[in-house]
Design a protein around this motif. Sequence first.
Motif, PDB file in Angstrom:
ATOM      1  N   LYS A 148       0.835  -1.206   0.000  1.00 20.73           N
ATOM      2  CA  LYS A 148       0.000   0.000   0.000  1.00 20.73           C
ATOM      3  C   LYS A 148       0.869   1.254   0.000  1.00 20.73           C
ATOM      4  O   LYS A 148       1.897   1.302   0.662  1.00 20.73           O
ATOM      5  CB  LYS A 148      -0.885   0.028   1.261  1.00 20.73           C
ATOM      6  CG  LYS A 148      -2.006  -0.990   1.229  1.00 20.73           C
ATOM      7  CD  LYS A 148      -3.358  -0.285   1.380  1.00 20.73           C
ATOM      8  CE  LYS A 148      -4.505  -1.164   0.933  1.00 20.73           C
ATOM      9  NZ  LYS A 148      -4.847  -2.201   1.901  1.00 20.73           N
ATOM     10  N   THR A 149       0.421   2.279  -0.766  1.00 18.15           N
ATOM     11  CA  THR A 149       1.098   3.578  -0.767  1.00 18.15           C
ATOM     12  C   THR A 149       0.301   4.532   0.106  1.00 18.15           C
ATOM     13  O   THR A 149      -0.923   4.552   0.033  1.00 18.15           O
ATOM     14  CB  THR A 149       1.167   4.140  -2.196  1.00 18.15           C
ATOM     15  OG1 THR A 149       1.806   3.177  -3.015  1.00 18.15           O
ATOM     16  CG2 THR A 149       1.950   5.442  -2.245  1.00 18.15           C
ATOM     17  N   MET A 150       0.975   5.280   0.961  1.00 15.28           N
ATOM     18  CA  MET A 150       0.258   6.205   1.849  1.00 15.28           C
ATOM     19  C   MET A 150       1.093   7.449   2.107  1.00 15.28           C
ATOM     20  O   MET A 150       2.314   7.429   1.990  1.00 15.28           O
ATOM     21  CB  MET A 150      -0.072   5.504   3.164  1.00 15.28           C
ATOM     22  CG  MET A 150       1.133   4.926   3.868  1.00 15.28           C
ATOM     23  SD  MET A 150       0.664   3.683   5.089  1.00 15.28           S
ATOM     24  CE  MET A 150       0.671   2.189   4.107  1.00 15.28           C
ATOM     25  N   VAL A 151       0.405   8.552   2.421  1.00 17.50           N
ATOM     26  CA  VAL A 151       1.128   9.763   2.809  1.00 17.50           C
ATOM     27  C   VAL A 151       1.329   9.715   4.312  1.00 17.50           C
ATOM     28  O   VAL A 151       0.386   9.509   5.065  1.00 17.50           O
ATOM     29  CB  VAL A 151       0.344  11.030   2.409  1.00 17.50           C
ATOM     30  CG1 VAL A 151       1.048  12.276   2.925  1.00 17.50           C
ATOM     31  CG2 VAL A 151       0.201  11.093   0.898  1.00 17.50           C
ATOM     32  N   LYS A 152       2.575   9.854   4.731  1.00 20.79           N
ATOM     33  CA  LYS A 152       2.881   9.797   6.158  1.00 20.79           C
ATOM     34  C   LYS A 152       3.477  11.115   6.616  1.00 20.79           C
ATOM     35  O   LYS A 152       4.002  11.882   5.818  1.00 20.79           O
ATOM     36  CB  LYS A 152       3.893   8.681   6.419  1.00 20.79           C
ATOM     37  CG  LYS A 152       3.295   7.300   6.271  1.00 20.79           C
ATOM     38  CD  LYS A 152       3.858   6.384   7.320  1.00 20.79           C
ATOM     39  CE  LYS A 152       2.923   5.208   7.534  1.00 20.79           C
ATOM     40  NZ  LYS A 152       3.503   4.218   8.427  1.00 20.79           N
ATOM     41  N   GLU A 153       3.384  11.354   7.914  1.00 21.75           N
ATOM     42  CA  GLU A 153       4.049  12.512   8.495  1.00 21.75           C
ATOM     43  C   GLU A 153       4.966  12.023   9.589  1.00 21.75           C
ATOM     44  O   GLU A 153       4.619  11.114  10.337  1.00 21.75           O
ATOM     45  CB  GLU A 153       3.022  13.472   9.093  1.00 21.75           C
ATOM     46  CG  GLU A 153       2.447  14.426   8.077  1.00 21.75           C
ATOM     47  CD  GLU A 153       1.614  15.525   8.721  1.00 21.75           C
ATOM     48  OE1 GLU A 153       2.060  16.083   9.743  1.00 21.75           O
ATOM     49  OE2 GLU A 153       0.526  15.791   8.204  1.00 21.75           O
ATOM     50  N   ALA A 154       6.139  12.618   9.665  1.00 16.36           N
ATOM     51  CA  ALA A 154       7.070  12.205  10.708  1.00 16.36           C
ATOM     52  C   ALA A 154       7.844  13.414  11.201  1.00 16.36           C
ATOM     53  O   ALA A 154       8.044  14.376  10.462  1.00 16.36           O
ATOM     54  CB  ALA A 154       8.035  11.164  10.155  1.00 16.36           C
TER      55      ALA A 154
END
Length: 269
Positions: A13-19
């Motif tokens: 799965k492709t997802m937008v992440k924040e870190a």
Amino acid sequence: MECPNKHGLMALKTMVKEADFRGKRVKYRAQHFVCPECSIEADDLNLAAANQKALSDGYRSAVKLLTGGQIVEGRKRLNWSQEDLAKAANVGIASIKRWETGQIQTKAMDDVLRNALYGKTTCADPYTGNRPLSLPRIKLVLGRFSSLLGRKMLKSPTDKLLYAAKYLWYGDMIAFRETGQGMTGATYAALPHGPQLNNYRDLVPLIKDADETEAEPLSEHEKRILASIAKTFPGDQKIYGAAHKERAYTEKKHGELIRYTDADSITAL
Ligand SMILES: [Zn+2]
């Protein structure tokens, strides 16, 4: 990849992440294997490396360092191998490889890379964005906006470019901010109706007659910049309003020329 909780195969799965990364909140596009049953996420070695690179590029973009992708693109634009760039920047080829694949360069090394890839780090002529004026390229950029926005940007030889000039201005400014070079070499003035091509009355008929096939083709990076401007400003009123609020414009007297180095203060993009 198998779920460690024994639910069988996981899905990619492709997802937008924040870190939080080096004190910055960074958004990036990550890919993980996800178990449809228990939602646990896992990476194999290749994914872990790709995600690390995406995070690094997100961070570099946020702090205005060249991303790995931009280093590769800048090099390809010049038809350079990694070795060519290493020589031009006077660093080892291993460093080039590491920066392109995700290691973060220092600000000092970033300046060296920009200098090697894009010429001067400081602008010799602050009003043309490190590029000679190219009417064919102005026409090319306007044509690109026309197809992105689905409307004609240059209507007649007496068109005042009231809105088109704002699209051009953002294109040139953002390109300068991201690559150290504008797109068209145009000079802009702060006029009562917003940022405008300097001497636009003289230029418009010449732009209209210019042959865009003579222009240096747009790089992938430049195309992305134009697409993001068109996406941010689907309508004329929106770009008109935004341009009027930029410090690069509001802090000028009427008629004063706008420096490309003012691009750093642009907030709409
Ligand atoms: Zn599972």
